[in-house]
Write an enzyme that holds these catalytic residues in place. Structure first.
Site, short mmCIF file in Angstrom:
data_model
loop_
_atom_site.label_atom_id
_atom_site.label_comp_id
_atom_site.label_asym_id
_atom_site.label_seq_id
_atom_site.Cartn_x
_atom_site.Cartn_y
_atom_site.Cartn_z
N ARG A 1 0.82 -1.22 0.00
CA ARG A 1 0.00 0.00 0.00
C ARG A 1 0.85 1.26 0.00
NH1 ARG A 1 -2.25 -1.03 6.03
NH2 ARG A 1 -0.55 -0.18 7.25
N GLU A 2 2.16 1.11 0.17
CA GLU A 2 3.04 2.28 0.28
C GLU A 2 3.49 2.68 -1.12
OE1 GLU A 2 5.84 0.99 3.29
OE2 GLU A 2 4.23 0.65 4.72
N ARG B 1 -1.12 -4.67 2.80
CA ARG B 1 0.28 -4.39 3.14
C ARG B 1 1.19 -5.57 2.79
NH1 ARG B 1 3.25 -1.94 7.63
NH2 ARG B 1 4.46 -3.48 8.75
N ASN C 1 8.24 -7.32 5.63
CA ASN C 1 9.23 -6.66 6.48
C ASN C 1 9.26 -7.24 7.90
OD1 ASN C 1 11.32 -4.80 6.18
ND2 ASN C 1 10.23 -3.23 7.36
N ARG C 2 8.69 -8.43 8.05
CA ARG C 2 8.86 -9.23 9.27
C ARG C 2 9.40 -10.61 8.89
NH1 ARG C 2 7.83 -4.98 10.23
NH2 ARG C 2 6.30 -3.99 11.61
N HIS D 1 9.96 2.91 2.18
CA HIS D 1 8.64 2.70 2.81
C HIS D 1 7.95 4.05 2.93
CE1 HIS D 1 9.07 -1.51 4.50
NE2 HIS D 1 10.31 -1.26 4.10
N PHE E 1 4.58 5.92 5.71
CA PHE E 1 4.97 7.31 5.62
C PHE E 1 5.70 7.72 6.89
CE2 PHE E 1 1.03 7.03 3.11
CZ PHE E 1 1.49 7.53 1.90
N GLU F 1 11.31 6.17 5.51
CA GLU F 1 9.86 6.39 5.56
C GLU F 1 9.62 7.70 4.83
OE1 GLU F 1 7.65 4.28 6.56
OE2 GLU F 1 8.51 3.04 8.15
O1 0X9 Z 1 6.89 -1.51 10.47
C1 0X9 Z 1 7.61 -1.49 9.47
O2 0X9 Z 1 7.89 -2.48 8.80
C2 0X9 Z 1 8.17 -0.14 9.02
N1 0X9 Z 1 7.15 0.88 9.08
S1 0X9 Z 1 5.93 0.85 8.01
O3 0X9 Z 1 5.00 1.89 8.37
N2 0X9 Z 1 6.50 1.23 6.57
O4 0X9 Z 1 5.35 -0.45 7.98
C3 0X9 Z 1 9.29 0.27 9.95
C4 0X9 Z 1 10.45 -0.66 9.95
C5 0X9 Z 1 11.47 -0.21 10.92
N3 0X9 Z 1 12.62 -1.03 10.95
C6 0X9 Z 1 12.82 -2.03 11.83
N4 0X9 Z 1 11.93 -2.38 12.69
N5 0X9 Z 1 13.98 -2.58 11.78
ZN ZN Z 2 6.42 -0.10 5.07
#
Ligand code: 0X9
Ligand code: ZN
Length: 426
Positions: free
Chosen positions: A184-185, A236, A256-257, A309, A311, A387
């Site tokens: 969505r980004e 997402r 991103n996890r 990423h 915002f 971001e």
């Molecule tokens: O949550 C995330 O994956 C990122 N923010 S988002 O709003 N784009 O989803 C931040 C990631 C930050 N980095 C780490 N946690 N290492």
């Molecule tokens: Zn993100």
């Protein structure tokens, strides 16, 4: 027949965004640690979805479903957390944003038969891929499209390699930049295609082309991007259905996890029906494996990795799972500030200044399995999450600002690459 088609089109247009009927977004402004903790707990309790995470001294934007709104607001009142409504009717707002896109499409004069990518609106996947293919064909001496795999749903995963020596000169540093892991980004994608544009079509920073090799991955998660554009705007995750018994009902993994860095230990949720599902194992997703493989292929030559990423106007660096600082924290911070300062010199009036800091401390939120942490953990000295700026009113960054954000971000990239080169030489 024509009338029927028209009616059907109207019905479909109306049906779009139907799931967001009654949903609202709120600005929230936590000011103490206990405020941040309460919001963190609220993520599960009230199924909160942060479109922009609040930071110390900067409000965030959170999406709330109708059934949780009353209790959520009561809790904010009880805890003294500042808030105001950002959008009272998400469906209406999304319909309105669709109209803006339609107008842009009708009025767009910038489109030139796929020869060059327009930056007056967000482009669909086909247009972006056509552009990459066009660049590969038009500039074969320096640009090459690589298709290492297909996405879960069978779309090509593509990236661009840019080099004046076909990556043969191993004394050159390799810079890796990706976008679109969070589907969505949307703004995270054009900033990467703009880097292609600046390295190949409009070369005003010749040293960037001559002294570096580049790997640019504009759309890490094409399935999610298409799904976000055509079906569920706030999607997402990826779209995989093979991760969990519930994945058929609730597809997708938060890319991103999904990286192998303290995987699934914090900032995740065990069910795929949550937006923060980390997958059944680290690198369960082909989309994250492609990025991993790129990083490993050129590991000893990559001084700088950026993942785009939105915002928040923030440049974030490791470690994001626990807020401790890496051995290179000073380098990460100073180069981060240098990038942010340069961006600020080029930013449109009224845009907030970038905040630079450790991911977990800046967001007051710990999350493991992020790509920026993984890249740093395997030895990439400068690794950042950008971001990008946004959420001033609309849910995407208004298309009128896309080009400006691409331009300012490129300035940040140039500074980051220059500093990374000095480090690489040492
Ligand atoms: O949550 C995330 O994956 C990122 N923010 S988002 O709003 N784009 O989803 C931040 C990631 C930050 N980095 C780490 N946690 N290492
Ligand atoms: Zn993100």
């Amino acid at each position: 027949m024509k009338l029927w088609s028209l009616l059907l089109l109207c019905a479909l247009a109306h049906a779009k965004h139907e799931i967001y009927n009654g949903w609202k977004t709120y600005y929230v402004e936590p000011t103490t640690n206990s405020h941040f903790e309460a919001l963190s707990l609220g993520e599960q309790k009230y199924a909160l979805d942060f479109l922009m995470r609040p930071m110390v001294g900067r409000e965030g934007v959170v999406l709330v479903q109708p059934e949780h709104q009353e209790n959520f607001i009561n809790e904010l009142d009880n805890l003294g957390i500042g808030y105001r409504v950002h959008c009272d009717n998400i469906k209406e707002q999304l319909d309105y944003e669709d109209k803006i896109h339609e107008n842009h499409k009708r009025n767009s004069t910038a489109r030139r038969n796929g020869k060059s990518l327009p930056y007056d609106d967000y482009q669909d996947l086909d247009t972006i891929y056509e552009y990459m293919d066009y660049i590969g064909k038009q500039y074969p001496e320096i640009a090459k499209v690589v298709e290492p795999a297909k996405s879960f749903e069978g779309r090509p995963l593509k990236y661009m390699k840019i080099s004046t020596t076909n990556f043969q000169d191993t004394s050159k540093p390799v810079i890796v930049i990706d976008g679109g892991i969070h589907s969505r980004e949307w703004i995270s994608i054009p900033v990467v295609t703009w880097a292609i544009h600046k390295l190949v079509e409009d070369v005003t920073d010749r040293d960037m082309l001559e002294e570096f090799d580049w790997i640019l991955i504009p759309v890490v998660n094409p399935d999610g991007y298409e799904f976000s554009r055509t079906r569920v705007r706030f999607w997402r995750m990826t779209r995989s259905t093979d991760q969990h018994p519930d994945s058929v009902r609730c597809p997708g993994v938060d890319g991103n996890r999904n990286y192998d860095f303290f995987w699934n230990t914090v900032g995740t949720w065990p069910s795929p029906c949550s937006d923060l599902y980390a997958g059944s194992r680290a690198f369960s997703e082909i989309e994250t494996r492609v990025v991993r493989d790129v990083l490993h292929e050129y590991l000893d030559r990559i001084p700088l990795y950026l993942t785009m990423h939105s915002f928040g106007s923030a440049i974030l660096y490791p470690w994001g799972h626990d807020g401790t600082l890496s051995h290179n924290a000073l380098g990460l911070h100073t180069v981060g500030v240098a990038m942010a300062d340069k961006i600020f010199e080029h930013t449109p009036p009224g845009f907030p200044r970038y905040i630079v800091g450790n991911s977990a401390l800046t967001l007051n939120y710990r999350a493991a399995g992020a790509s920026e942490d993984y890249a740093h953990s395997i030895g990439i000295p400068l690794s950042y999450t950008y971001e990008l700026p946004g959420v001033f009113g609309l849910f995407h960054l208004d298309p009128i600002y896309i080009e400006a954000v691409c331009k300012e971000t490129w300035e940040g990239i140039v500074v980051g690459a220059t500093r990374a080169r000095d480090l690489f030489r040492k």
